[in-house]
Design a protein around this motif. Structure first.
Motif, mmCIF file in Angstrom:
data_model
loop_
_atom_site.group_PDB
_atom_site.id
_atom_site.type_symbol
_atom_site.label_atom_id
_atom_site.label_comp_id
_atom_site.label_asym_id
_atom_site.label_seq_id
_atom_site.Cartn_x
_atom_site.Cartn_y
_atom_site.Cartn_z
ATOM 1 N N GLU A 442 9.735 42.400 -23.394
ATOM 2 C CA GLU A 442 9.602 43.469 -24.398
ATOM 3 C C GLU A 442 10.783 44.442 -24.293
ATOM 4 O O GLU A 442 11.192 44.815 -23.206
ATOM 5 N N ILE A 443 11.341 44.800 -25.452
ATOM 6 C CA ILE A 443 12.348 45.870 -25.511
ATOM 7 C C ILE A 443 11.702 47.089 -26.139
ATOM 8 O O ILE A 443 11.166 47.008 -27.247
ATOM 9 N N ARG A 480 6.785 39.340 -13.339
ATOM 10 C CA ARG A 480 5.531 39.009 -14.018
ATOM 11 C C ARG A 480 5.471 39.694 -15.371
ATOM 12 O O ARG A 480 5.130 39.070 -16.385
ATOM 13 N N ALA A 481 5.755 40.975 -15.411
ATOM 14 C CA ALA A 481 5.784 41.718 -16.679
ATOM 15 C C ALA A 481 7.231 42.121 -16.929
ATOM 16 O O ALA A 481 7.842 42.812 -16.105
ATOM 17 N N ARG A 482 7.760 41.648 -18.033
ATOM 18 C CA ARG A 482 9.175 41.896 -18.327
ATOM 19 C C ARG A 482 9.279 42.973 -19.399
ATOM 20 O O ARG A 482 8.956 42.734 -20.556
ATOM 21 N N ARG A 483 9.750 44.135 -18.984
ATOM 22 C CA ARG A 483 9.829 45.250 -19.940
ATOM 23 C C ARG A 483 11.157 45.985 -19.750
ATOM 24 O O ARG A 483 11.491 46.414 -18.649
ATOM 25 N N LEU A 484 11.895 46.125 -20.844
ATOM 26 C CA LEU A 484 13.180 46.828 -20.846
ATOM 27 C C LEU A 484 13.050 48.070 -21.706
ATOM 28 O O LEU A 484 12.606 47.993 -22.855
ATOM 29 N N ASP A 502 15.283 48.353 -16.355
ATOM 30 C CA ASP A 502 14.508 47.098 -16.291
ATOM 31 C C ASP A 502 13.545 47.172 -15.119
ATOM 32 O O ASP A 502 13.607 48.091 -14.300
ATOM 33 N N ASN A 503 12.641 46.199 -15.036
ATOM 34 C CA ASN A 503 11.704 46.139 -13.908
ATOM 35 C C ASN A 503 11.903 44.859 -13.111
ATOM 36 O O ASN A 503 10.958 44.239 -12.644
ATOM 37 N N GLY A 504 13.192 44.500 -12.952
ATOM 38 C CA GLY A 504 13.528 43.326 -12.157
ATOM 39 C C GLY A 504 13.542 43.657 -10.674
ATOM 40 O O GLY A 504 12.966 44.661 -10.235
ATOM 41 N N PRO A 505 14.245 42.855 -9.881
ATOM 42 C CA PRO A 505 14.243 43.029 -8.421
ATOM 43 C C PRO A 505 15.131 44.177 -7.941
ATOM 44 O O PRO A 505 15.145 44.491 -6.745
ATOM 45 N N GLY A 506 15.911 44.781 -8.839
ATOM 46 C CA GLY A 506 16.798 45.858 -8.417
ATOM 47 C C GLY A 506 18.186 45.331 -8.047
ATOM 48 O O GLY A 506 18.479 44.143 -8.193
ATOM 49 N N ASP A 552 10.289 53.087 -10.583
ATOM 50 C CA ASP A 552 9.156 52.197 -10.324
ATOM 51 C C ASP A 552 9.625 50.906 -9.644
ATOM 52 O O ASP A 552 9.252 50.618 -8.517
ATOM 53 N N ALA A 553 10.428 50.156 -10.344
ATOM 54 C CA ALA A 553 10.986 48.916 -9.799
ATOM 55 C C ALA A 553 12.146 48.512 -10.689
ATOM 56 O O ALA A 553 12.178 48.840 -11.877
ATOM 57 N N GLY A 554 13.105 47.783 -10.106
ATOM 58 C CA GLY A 554 14.223 47.341 -10.915
ATOM 59 C C GLY A 554 15.421 48.271 -10.808
ATOM 60 O O GLY A 554 15.619 48.967 -9.805
ATOM 61 N N ALA A 555 16.214 48.296 -11.873
ATOM 62 C CA ALA A 555 17.452 49.078 -11.874
ATOM 63 C C ALA A 555 17.624 49.796 -13.209
ATOM 64 O O ALA A 555 17.054 49.396 -14.236
#
Length: 575
Positions: A442-443, A480-484, A502-506, A552-555
């Protein structure tokens, strides 16, 4: 003694004053030319005896030119009473007492030019023999009326000449022999006059000379005020390299107090060989050299030299500019160019990657058009023309990317236009709508900036957005949940800020420091080769780009751009 202080071309005003030996006069600077108006021999000796006694004690060469009123032998006898070892001074050559007939008169006539040259020669000889300077007197009791105007002209020449020399000159005039007009002539040619009034010695200046002195001091104050506003160093020095003048900015440039450099050698602050080994006739224009500060630090400098003559000696005036900031700016520019070239190396390596999306889309649309040709027109869900138009649009997009990269590689300025940054963001996101949907991603847009008008190259800024969005999409591939989330806000310095979270691994720790450098690692976290290119583009637009962990998570990748309001009107920006 302020009343008698004169302003000199040389640096004599910075040397210690000389004791005159006369209570009514006090200390005198070198170059003082004053007169004595006396009534009789007693008054003449009352002034000259302490005057010469003080000069002998101060290691000055002393010369007394006598007249019939007090001849050579009488002068010696009177002076010996105050200076018991007078004969020793005479034998050593420190004292000369001679008659006016031997000094002023030659071939039966007085020649002022010859006498003046003789005084200057006496000074040169005295300085060569180690004396501090020349202290002299000449009694004019012998002077006849027919020679008066010639002698007054001579006095005016003396007044101009000795102001820049280590000389003290006391000219004695018999008051009973002078009429009022002649007294005015005498005072006009001297710094001040000494006269005995009712048994009390007094000194005074003429009103006209006082006005001239005040006018000169006012002129020099204005000149000093002008020099204080000059940021370059203005230095004057003689052929021996001795500094006798430097403006406040110059002293500060080299780290000294305003008077610390006076009398010092020019090589103290300009240490290169030319500063002590130059040719008066070869100095032209300017040259780069090095300056040396008081703490020993060397710095790049540019000096422009002018040469002239004063007192028949070379005189140099130099204007010195500190090039430290210029050199630092040149170094920064070279580093920017090196970084830019290095970034372009990484960009060139990733050019195929950047063009892959429009080329792949073009290939897809052309295959669709090829299949549509085989399907009867009435059963086609998409017109062939529409498929071809979409393929053509991708070709144009690829062309714009190549053109934009060529502009960066050739150091050209971006093709800037007034655009809405929000519209650029929305158009870029539309290109990713399908691919995000296919990946269940989701964007989300949060375009909260109240102003978004910018002066930018739209293709280049879209390329930055594309790079950052693509990296974020790849980074979230295993989430698991992909949100940008793309958001905008205003900063306090008239800039708009864009955050792509993003909510990736950072961001992996081992590439944080080189994230925007050419060819960073792309094996973990999905960081692509587009980041160095993004940095080059944003900095070419006077912006900044950076990355930080998402709360939260990501970068979160962020960049800023100047708002159009901060740049002024379109015309001003174009200029």
């Amino acid at each position: 003694m302020d009343d008698y202080t004169r302003d000199y071309p040389r640096d004599l005003r910075y040397e210690p004053p000389r004791k005159s030996g006369l209570e009514t006069v006090g200390d005198l600077p070198w170059g003082t030319h004053f007169c004595l108006l006396y009534n009789d021999a007693e008054q003449l000796l009352e002034i000259l005896i302490p005057y010469f006694a003080e000069g002998l004690a101060a290691n000055e060469f002393c010369m007394w030119v006598t007249s019939e009123l007090v001849d050579v032998e009488q002068a010696k006898a009177a002076l010996r009473a105050a200076v018991p070892d007078l004969d020793a001074f005479i034998l050593s050559g420190q004292l000369e007492i001679t008659s006016y007939a031997d000094w002023y008169i030659q071939n039966g006539r007085f020649d002022g030019d010859r006498v003046l040259r003789a005084w200057v020669d006496k000074l040169a000889s005295a300085e060569q023999r180690g004396f501090e300077g020349l202290r002299l007197t000449g009694d004019t009791f012998w002077l006849e009326k027919v020679a008066w105007q010639g002698f007054i002209h001579y006095e005016s020449m003396v007044d101009r000449e000795i102001g820049s020399k280590r000389m003290l000159a006391l000219c004695a005039y018999p008051l009973p022999s002078c009429n009022p007009s002649e007294i005015f002539d005498i005072i006009a040619n001297h710094d001040f006059a000494v006269i005995n009034e009712n048994g009390r010695w007094l000194s005074f200046k003429s009103a006209n000379r006082g006005r001239m002195g005040r006018a000169l001091r006012e002129s020099q104050r204005r000149q000093h005020a002008i020099l204080e506003t000059v940021q370059d160093a203005i230095i004057a020095f003689d052929a021996a390299g001795s500094i006798y003048s430097i403006n406040p900015a110059g002293a500060a440039m080299f780290g000294y107090g305003e008077d610390e450099l006076l009398g010092e050698d020019i090589s103290t602050i300009l240490p290169e060989k030319w500063a002590t080994d130059f040719d008066l006739h070869k100095i032209r224009g300017s040259k780069e050299t090095r300056g040396r500060r008081k703490n020993g630090e060397l710095f790049p400098a540019e000096i422009a030299l002018a040469a002239t003559r004063h007192d028949n000696a070379p005189l140099f005036v130099g204007s010195v500019r500190d090039l430290s900031e210029k050199h630092r700016a040149e170094t920064r520019l070279k580093q920017i160019q090196i970084d830019r070239l290095a970034a372009m190396g990484g960009i060139a390596a990733g050019l195929a990657h950047e063009l892959n999306q429009p080329l792949s889309a073009m290939k897809t649309y052309l295959k669709v058009a090829e299949r549509l040709i085989e399907i009867p027109p009435e059963k086609r869900q998409l017109k062939i023309e529409e498929a071809l138009a979409r393929a053509s649009a991708q070709v144009e997009r690829a062309g714009r990317i190549i053109s934009s990269l060529r502009g960066l590689a050739s150091h050209g300025e971006p093709n800037k236009l007034i655009l809405s940054l929000h519209e650029l963001i929305e158009r870029t996101c539309e290109c990713f709508a399908t691919s995000f949907k296919d990946r269940n991603a989701e964007i989300s847009l949060d375009l909260g900036a109240s102003k978004d008008t910018v002066l930018v190259d739209g293709v280049q800024i879209q390329q930055v957005l594309t790079n950052l969005i693509k990296n974020a999409k790849e980074a979230m591939s295993d989430s698991r949940a992909r949100r940008l989330v793309i958001s905008t806000s205003l900063t306090g310095d008239d800039r708009i800020r864009v955050d792509i979270a993003d909510n990736g691994p950072g961001i992996p720790d081992h590439i944080k420091s080189q994230l925007f450098e050419p060819s960073p690692s792309t094996k973990e976290g999905g960081m692509g080769v587009g980041l160095p290119m993004s940095r080059v583009i944003i900095e070419a637009h006077d912006g900044k780009i950076w990355a930080q962990p998402n709360r939260d998570a990501g970068a979160v990748f962020s960049f800023t751009l100047p708002l159009m309001d901060a740049l002024g009107s379109f015309e001003e920006a174009a200029e």
